[in-house]
Design a protein around this motif. Structure first.
Motif, PDB file in Angstrom:
ATOM      1  N   GLU A 122       0.827  -1.207   0.000  1.00  0.00           N
ATOM      2  CA  GLU A 122       0.000   0.000   0.000  1.00  0.00           C
ATOM      3  C   GLU A 122       0.861   1.257   0.000  1.00  0.00           C
ATOM      4  O   GLU A 122       0.580   2.223  -0.724  1.00  0.00           O
ATOM      5  CB  GLU A 122      -0.914   0.005   1.236  1.00  0.00           C
ATOM      6  CG  GLU A 122      -1.870   1.190   1.282  1.00  0.00           C
ATOM      7  CD  GLU A 122      -2.754   1.161   2.515  1.00  0.00           C
ATOM      8  OE1 GLU A 122      -3.659   2.001   2.616  1.00  0.00           O
ATOM      9  OE2 GLU A 122      -2.531   0.287   3.385  1.00  0.00           O
ATOM     10  N   GLU A 176      -3.887  12.081   3.187  1.00  0.00           N
ATOM     11  CA  GLU A 176      -4.288  12.398   1.813  1.00  0.00           C
ATOM     12  C   GLU A 176      -5.430  11.512   1.334  1.00  0.00           C
ATOM     13  O   GLU A 176      -6.260  11.939   0.536  1.00  0.00           O
ATOM     14  CB  GLU A 176      -3.077  12.220   0.883  1.00  0.00           C
ATOM     15  CG  GLU A 176      -3.295  12.767  -0.509  1.00  0.00           C
ATOM     16  CD  GLU A 176      -2.079  12.575  -1.374  1.00  0.00           C
ATOM     17  OE1 GLU A 176      -1.477  11.489  -1.343  1.00  0.00           O
ATOM     18  OE2 GLU A 176      -1.713  13.518  -2.128  1.00  0.00           O
ATOM     19  N   THR A 177      -5.471  10.272   1.840  1.00  0.00           N
ATOM     20  CA  THR A 177      -6.488   9.331   1.358  1.00  0.00           C
ATOM     21  C   THR A 177      -7.767   9.354   2.187  1.00  0.00           C
ATOM     22  O   THR A 177      -8.720   8.637   1.874  1.00  0.00           O
ATOM     23  CB  THR A 177      -5.920   7.895   1.369  1.00  0.00           C
ATOM     24  OG1 THR A 177      -5.436   7.577   2.690  1.00  0.00           O
ATOM     25  CG2 THR A 177      -4.773   7.779   0.376  1.00  0.00           C
ATOM     26  N   GLN A 178      -7.777  10.148   3.254  1.00  0.00           N
ATOM     27  CA  GLN A 178      -8.984  10.220   4.101  1.00  0.00           C
ATOM     28  C   GLN A 178     -10.084  11.027   3.414  1.00  0.00           C
ATOM     29  O   GLN A 178      -9.826  11.956   2.682  1.00  0.00           O
ATOM     30  CB  GLN A 178      -8.620  10.852   5.448  1.00  0.00           C
ATOM     31  CG  GLN A 178      -7.858   9.921   6.364  1.00  0.00           C
ATOM     32  CD  GLN A 178      -7.456  10.589   7.671  1.00  0.00           C
ATOM     33  OE1 GLN A 178      -7.647  11.798   7.875  1.00  0.00           O
ATOM     34  NE2 GLN A 178      -6.876   9.808   8.577  1.00  0.00           N
ATOM     35  N   GLN A 223       4.826  10.409  -6.466  1.00  0.00           N
ATOM     36  CA  GLN A 223       4.807  11.422  -5.412  1.00  0.00           C
ATOM     37  C   GLN A 223       6.185  12.060  -5.281  1.00  0.00           C
ATOM     38  O   GLN A 223       7.212  11.397  -5.419  1.00  0.00           O
ATOM     39  CB  GLN A 223       4.405  10.795  -4.075  1.00  0.00           C
ATOM     40  CG  GLN A 223       3.002  10.220  -4.042  1.00  0.00           C
ATOM     41  CD  GLN A 223       1.924  11.292  -3.924  1.00  0.00           C
ATOM     42  OE1 GLN A 223       2.200  12.474  -4.038  1.00  0.00           O
ATOM     43  NE2 GLN A 223       0.697  10.861  -3.678  1.00  0.00           N
ATOM     44  N   THR A 265       2.552   1.730  -3.382  1.00  0.00           N
ATOM     45  CA  THR A 265       1.556   2.173  -4.358  1.00  0.00           C
ATOM     46  C   THR A 265       1.299   3.672  -4.224  1.00  0.00           C
ATOM     47  O   THR A 265       1.263   4.410  -5.215  1.00  0.00           O
ATOM     48  CB  THR A 265       0.236   1.405  -4.182  1.00  0.00           C
ATOM     49  OG1 THR A 265       0.465   0.013  -4.395  1.00  0.00           O
ATOM     50  CG2 THR A 265      -0.819   1.904  -5.158  1.00  0.00           C
ATOM     51  N   HIS A 266       1.142   4.141  -2.987  1.00  0.00           N
ATOM     52  CA  HIS A 266       0.924   5.572  -2.748  1.00  0.00           C
ATOM     53  C   HIS A 266       2.140   6.400  -3.152  1.00  0.00           C
ATOM     54  O   HIS A 266       2.013   7.556  -3.567  1.00  0.00           O
ATOM     55  CB  HIS A 266       0.619   5.824  -1.275  1.00  0.00           C
ATOM     56  CG  HIS A 266      -0.795   5.533  -0.878  1.00  0.00           C
ATOM     57  ND1 HIS A 266      -1.883   6.085  -1.515  1.00  0.00           N
ATOM     58  CD2 HIS A 266      -1.302   4.747   0.108  1.00  0.00           C
ATOM     59  CE1 HIS A 266      -2.991   5.653  -0.948  1.00  0.00           C
ATOM     60  NE2 HIS A 266      -2.672   4.831   0.032  1.00  0.00           N
ATOM     61  N   PHE A 322       0.491  10.103   3.621  1.00  0.00           N
ATOM     62  CA  PHE A 322      -0.301   9.273   2.715  1.00  0.00           C
ATOM     63  C   PHE A 322      -1.694   9.041   3.288  1.00  0.00           C
ATOM     64  O   PHE A 322      -2.706   9.151   2.598  1.00  0.00           O
ATOM     65  CB  PHE A 322       0.368   7.914   2.502  1.00  0.00           C
ATOM     66  CG  PHE A 322       1.612   7.941   1.661  1.00  0.00           C
ATOM     67  CD1 PHE A 322       1.820   8.940   0.731  1.00  0.00           C
ATOM     68  CD2 PHE A 322       2.564   6.933   1.789  1.00  0.00           C
ATOM     69  CE1 PHE A 322       2.978   8.953  -0.050  1.00  0.00           C
ATOM     70  CE2 PHE A 322       3.712   6.931   1.012  1.00  0.00           C
ATOM     71  CZ  PHE A 322       3.923   7.940   0.089  1.00  0.00           C
ATOM     72  N   GLN A 323      -1.732   8.709   4.585  1.00  0.00           N
ATOM     73  CA  GLN A 323      -3.005   8.381   5.230  1.00  0.00           C
ATOM     74  C   GLN A 323      -3.935   9.596   5.277  1.00  0.00           C
ATOM     75  O   GLN A 323      -5.136   9.467   5.064  1.00  0.00           O
ATOM     76  CB  GLN A 323      -2.726   7.853   6.653  1.00  0.00           C
ATOM     77  CG  GLN A 323      -1.999   6.522   6.657  1.00  0.00           C
ATOM     78  CD  GLN A 323      -1.481   6.144   8.033  1.00  0.00           C
ATOM     79  OE1 GLN A 323      -1.336   6.972   8.924  1.00  0.00           O
ATOM     80  NE2 GLN A 323      -1.179   4.844   8.221  1.00  0.00           N
TER      81      GLN A 323
END
Length: 309
Positions: free
Chosen positions: A171, A307-309, A179, A174-175, A304-305
């Motif tokens: 994961e 940004e994906t929220q 970037q 992938t993120h 990352f976390q």
């Protein structure tokens, strides 16, 4: 000399105003060197040293100071010259870098001077001990060389820049694709450490040598009016840098509408006197102490976390 340092912890008002205080000292000869007062815990006459077998020649021994055993490094040897000889008249500058306490043996301690980071400049190439310099300035028309202590410590006690494999999940990788992270740090060693660490995760890294370079780069990215977040995942910045420190850089970024949304992590070796209130005041999103690869990787994963929220 200890008396002149009694107010060190009361001088945090300088932080955030692009200012610093340098403790000036000499090694062999008349050349002046400087170290940020915020790194200094104490200055004392050289105590009795106990030799450590199989240690680096730069480590002249250990000393028992206030109940703790502290390694004492010869600053002259650490910068590629001969050992200081007259230890009976020498001084030790006790410092805290990267969450570790160590002493630096110097021949003489001069004084403390109040400076502006704008007057601290990157060292010219090929000048003096440029291999061990992080910056230069002038005091009373005399050149002051600011030594890259992080380079010295990395040579005496190398640290791994490898990230724990369990942090680099599918994961995360992938993120990390496509970037880009901006890194600002005046220490060549620190820049390489951070770059290798982040490249382990898989992100692209852009490095700048100081806050002014970083700010100019950021402004170029959004010169067309675009949002900075379309260009960068985040910025990881040192605090102590010539020309413009990390606090001032953060303040400038937050004041620019095109840059204000950039996620900023302050990454500092000022672990002993780190001012969390100042970090919050200037608007940084997070801060971590140098140098722990997993902590650094964790700050990117945290981003990352978010940004994906």
């Amino acid at each position: 000399m200890a008396g002149v340092l009694d107010s060190v912890n009361q001088r945090t008002q300088l932080v955030g105003e692009n200012r610093l205080e340098l403790l000036l000292f000499r090694l062999n000869g008349k050349q002046l060197y400087g170290i940020n007062v915020f790194k200094v815990k104490e200055v004392l006459q050289c105590p009795q040293l106990t030799m450590l077998p199989k240690s680096s020649p730069v480590v002249r021994g250990v000393a028992n100071i206030r109940g703790g055993t502290i390694p004492i490094l010869d600053m002259n040897m650490a910068t590629g010259k001969g050992p200081l000889e007259d230890l009976s008249n020498a001084f030790v500058i006790i410092t805290e870098y990267n969450m570790k306490v160590q002493g630096f043996l110097v021949q003489m301690v001069d004084r403390i001077v109040n400076m502006n980071w704008a007057d601290i400049h990157p060292p010219p190439r090929g000048t003096g001990m440029d291999h061990y310099l992080t910056a230069v300035t002038r005091v009373d028309d005399q050149l002051v060389e600011i030594i890259d202590v992080e380079k010295i410590l990395a040579e005496v006690a190398p640290q791994s820049d490898e990230v724990s494999p369990d942090l680099i999940t599918d994961e995360v990788t992938t993120h990390a694709l496509s970037q880009k992270v901006l890194v600002a740090d005046d220490s060549a060693v620190a820049r390489k450490q951070v770059q290798r660490c982040l490249e382990n995760i898989g992100v692209e890294v852009v490095v700048k040598n100081d806050g002014r370079q970083a700010l100019e780069y950021l402004k170029e990215l959004v010169a067309d009016g675009s949002d900075i977040n379309s260009h960068l995942l985040m910025m990881i910045s040192d605090i102590e840098m010539p020309e413009m420190d990390g606090y001032t850089l953060t303040t400038e970024v937050r004041a620019d509408p095109c840059l204000a949304g950039l996620y900023i992590v302050l990454h500092t070796s000022l672990s002993g006197v780190f001012n969390k209130a100042m970090v919050e005041k200037v608007g940084a999103n997070d801060f971590i102490a140098k140098f722990n690869p997993d902590d650094l990787a964790g700050s990117v994963i945290k981003r990352f976390q978010i940004e994906t929220q």
